[in-house]
Design a protein around this motif. Structure first.
Motif, PDB file in Angstrom:
ATOM      1  N   GLN A 282      47.104  45.773  37.543  1.00  0.00           N
ATOM      2  CA  GLN A 282      45.792  46.366  37.287  1.00  0.00           C
ATOM      3  C   GLN A 282      45.592  47.609  38.158  1.00  0.00           C
ATOM      4  OE1 GLN A 282      42.651  43.365  37.435  1.00  0.00           O
ATOM      5  NE2 GLN A 282      44.084  41.884  36.589  1.00  0.00           N
ATOM      6  N   GLN A 283      45.952  47.523  39.421  1.00  0.00           N
ATOM      7  CA  GLN A 283      45.834  48.684  40.309  1.00  0.00           C
ATOM      8  C   GLN A 283      46.733  49.818  39.851  1.00  0.00           C
ATOM      9  OE1 GLN A 283      46.783  46.862  44.066  1.00  0.00           O
ATOM     10  NE2 GLN A 283      44.675  46.203  44.447  1.00  0.00           N
TER      11      GLN A 283
ATOM     12  N   GLY B 271      45.176  56.206  35.377  1.00  0.00           N
ATOM     13  CA  GLY B 271      44.040  56.666  34.576  1.00  0.00           C
ATOM     14  C   GLY B 271      43.548  55.649  33.563  1.00  0.00           C
ATOM     15  N   GLY B 272      44.169  54.478  33.511  1.00  0.00           N
ATOM     16  CA  GLY B 272      43.739  53.436  32.591  1.00  0.00           C
ATOM     17  C   GLY B 272      42.532  52.686  33.142  1.00  0.00           C
ATOM     18  N   HIS B 273      41.851  51.988  32.266  1.00  0.00           N
ATOM     19  CA  HIS B 273      40.688  51.210  32.683  1.00  0.00           C
ATOM     20  C   HIS B 273      40.491  50.039  31.733  1.00  0.00           C
ATOM     21  CE1 HIS B 273      38.415  52.975  29.335  1.00  0.00           C
ATOM     22  NE2 HIS B 273      39.032  54.091  29.649  1.00  0.00           N
ATOM     23  N   PRO B 274      39.898  48.951  32.235  1.00  0.00           N
ATOM     24  CA  PRO B 274      39.608  47.840  31.322  1.00  0.00           C
ATOM     25  C   PRO B 274      38.578  48.271  30.282  1.00  0.00           C
ATOM     26  CG  PRO B 274      39.254  47.202  33.626  1.00  0.00           C
ATOM     27  CD  PRO B 274      39.499  48.681  33.599  1.00  0.00           C
ATOM     28  N   SER B 275      38.718  47.742  29.087  1.00  0.00           N
ATOM     29  CA  SER B 275      37.759  48.052  28.032  1.00  0.00           C
ATOM     30  C   SER B 275      36.468  47.295  28.289  1.00  0.00           C
ATOM     31  CB  SER B 275      38.319  47.646  26.669  1.00  0.00           C
ATOM     32  OG  SER B 275      37.329  47.776  25.675  1.00  0.00           O
ATOM     33  N   SER B 276      35.376  48.007  28.250  1.00  0.00           N
ATOM     34  CA  SER B 276      34.080  47.352  28.401  1.00  0.00           C
ATOM     35  C   SER B 276      33.491  46.986  27.039  1.00  0.00           C
ATOM     36  CB  SER B 276      33.120  48.275  29.162  1.00  0.00           C
ATOM     37  OG  SER B 276      32.932  49.474  28.443  1.00  0.00           O
TER      38      SER B 276
ATOM     39  N   TYR C  58      47.805  50.500  36.775  1.00  0.00           N
ATOM     40  CA  TYR C  58      47.280  51.144  35.572  1.00  0.00           C
ATOM     41  C   TYR C  58      46.025  51.962  35.872  1.00  0.00           C
ATOM     42  CZ  TYR C  58      50.674  48.618  32.785  1.00  0.00           C
ATOM     43  OH  TYR C  58      51.842  48.147  32.247  1.00  0.00           O
ATOM     44  N   GLN C  59      45.208  51.519  36.788  1.00  0.00           N
ATOM     45  CA  GLN C  59      44.039  52.306  37.169  1.00  0.00           C
ATOM     46  C   GLN C  59      44.467  53.602  37.853  1.00  0.00           C
ATOM     47  OE1 GLN C  59      41.376  49.643  39.279  1.00  0.00           O
ATOM     48  NE2 GLN C  59      41.143  48.345  37.480  1.00  0.00           N
ATOM     49  N   GLN C  60      45.520  53.547  38.652  1.00  0.00           N
ATOM     50  CA  GLN C  60      46.045  54.768  39.273  1.00  0.00           C
ATOM     51  C   GLN C  60      46.585  55.738  38.227  1.00  0.00           C
ATOM     52  OE1 GLN C  60      48.941  53.139  41.960  1.00  0.00           O
ATOM     53  NE2 GLN C  60      47.441  52.778  43.587  1.00  0.00           N
TER      54      GLN C  60
END
Length: 162
Positions: A137-138, A144-149, A140-142
């Protein structure tokens, strides 16, 4: 005195070849073990050949290599169109062998996947991450990805008629 780190060659990301398949298959088994489905894992090297290297490939298979070593792989599939008639890419698997983590192999693979999906004409890319895999998760966030809200993933097991 200035101490420099030894030079580490960049990872080369390229489409997999038939010669890569034994190592890719081994890494797929490692991923299946990590994600808890090794006893159900049934993909063979022949399956990879038939589905990925025939006249109508069902997926893109990319590998990260450095100095003759295969550090990881990524599998990319497409849903042919969505509401706007453009394909959507799904990153089904991205795996970096434990010995090569934190070396840039994952980042190189992810960037190549984005480029490959864009070249295919995909309008977006999605992927799943295990809820307890905070390291992924970290990562993918680095990138530029993010969980779908907006979306919650649901699933149902189907009986196959083999």
């Amino acid at each position: 005195m200035l101490i420099s780190k030894p030079f580490t060659p960049q990872w080369q990301v390229r489409p997999a070849t038939l010669a890569d398949l034994p190592e890719v298959h081994k890494q797929m088994q490692q991923l299946a073990d990590f994600e808890g489905y090794l006893t159900d894992f049934c993909v063979t090297e022949n399956d990879l050949i038939e589905l990925g290297f025939g006249c109508d490939p069902q997926f893109n298979l990319l590998v990260a290599s450095q100095n003759g070593k295969l550090g990881g792989y990524a599998v990319l599939v497409y849903q042919q169109f969505s509401y706007d008639l453009t394909p959507v890419a799904t990153l089904k698997e991205l795996f970096v062998a434990p010995a090569y983590r934190s070396t840039g192999a994952g980042q190189a693979l992810f960037q190549a996947v984005i480029q490959t999906a864009g070249d295919y004409g995909a309008c977006r890319m999605d992927w799943l991450v295990l809820s307890n895999n905070t390291r992924a998760q970290q990562f993918y966030q680095q990138q530029g990805g993010h969980p779908s809200s907006q979306w919650i993933r649901y699933e149902i097991a189907l009986q196959r008629s083999d």
